[in-house]
Design a protein around this motif. Sequence first.
Motif, short mmCIF file in Angstrom:
data_model
loop_
_atom_site.label_atom_id
_atom_site.label_comp_id
_atom_site.label_asym_id
_atom_site.label_seq_id
_atom_site.Cartn_x
_atom_site.Cartn_y
_atom_site.Cartn_z
N GLU A 321 -4.39 22.43 55.68
CA GLU A 321 -3.14 21.58 54.90
C GLU A 321 -3.65 19.95 55.08
O GLU A 321 -4.82 20.07 54.45
CB GLU A 321 -2.59 21.33 56.75
N ASP A 342 2.45 18.26 49.62
CA ASP A 342 1.93 18.79 50.51
C ASP A 342 1.93 19.75 51.24
O ASP A 342 2.80 20.88 50.50
CB ASP A 342 3.20 17.86 51.79
N GLY A 344 0.14 23.84 52.71
CA GLY A 344 -0.68 24.23 53.34
C GLY A 344 -1.60 26.36 53.29
O GLY A 344 -0.22 26.89 52.51
#
Length: 412
Positions: A321, A342, A344
């Motif tokens: 992450e 972003d 993950g």
Amino acid sequence: MALDIRTIDDTDLTSWVTAMRTGFLVPAEPTKEEVEVRGAGMELARTQGAFDAGRCVATFRSHPQRLTAPGGAQLAVNAITNVTVSPTHRRRGVLSRMMARDLAAAKERGDAAATLVAAEYPIYGRFGFGPATTATRWEVHIARSGFDGRYAGPACGGRVDFADGATVREHGPGLHERLRAARHGVVDRTERWWRFATGDLPSPMGWKEPFHVLYRSPEGRVDGLLTYDVEEQWTAMQPENKANVRDLVAVSPAAERALWHFLLSVDWITAVATRDRAPDDLLPLLLPDPRAARLTSQADHLWLRPLDVPALLAARTYAAEGSLVLEVTDPDGYAAGRYLLDAGPEGAACTTTSRDADLTLGAGALASLYLGDESAVRLAAAGLVTEERPGAAARADLLLRTPLRPWCPDVF
């Protein structure tokens, strides 16, 4: 006379194939059969030629392709091939004009990236491409490998059987799709590819009948395919034959071990040479003496050119992450911008942003990082990535690197 660079039609095919052969240093005129076979596999709307007084002097074409991203997503990309400029017409901007036309069309179609396999390293960086996978070739000296030649079938269960071309065409496509779903960097193979690989279509490059071997699991499922040919040589009544591995597709470690063990145990074969394997291939580790596998070549293979950065970065999964802001420079504009990633293990989102950048890099450097084969720390040390925040390159590596290295087994 000014060069006429345009999309070709049926009437240009013979001249176009002749120019391509000239560019690849093949002097003989193409046969009618070669022109027909090549033409049948080309999308003329995506095929360009440069003409001087009616004679084709440069070639360029592209075709649709599916590329597996880390995590298994299938990306629609623009595969570029058959790029040549005749020696009489170099340094006139011909390739630049053809490339610009093709990349603009790919961007308009919505392709996430363009791909190619570069014959020469220095050519494509100026167009925003970067090397994204590495290919390794091995040669195994069987006498030194430590294998017991008394082969008695796969030690892991299952079985290996010779197969004809029709059987390979039946099982090979599905097997390759299973590999492609699991291994990033792998590209799709068309029905035409399989017909060429099994002799069902006449190859413009010539044809030598190979051996095909299938591995079936203990449950009867086809989990592996090996295709090889043999260079026969005897010296003083002793065999010194070499097996050349054209293709080895395995979707389980058991299948991969079984196929290598089979080939390394065939009577009269004293050496095995591979084509383009993954740089972290199991082969050396399968030998009692890994030094018997001599590295004969290791080089860049698949090159990538980002066209839609948010689509690319959002399509793959990541090892951890985290977030990262990338400033991507691109003189041609396709990939230029500042992007917030972003990321993950379950997926990612990528959008444009006005936040300060963590890393600044060119489109080619992003291409080298995208499939997980290259290190941002290494590129920063080489001056190819600028670290705007301390530790940002190491954080990029934590996100982008993959446990298995990407692999593209095919040339297209």
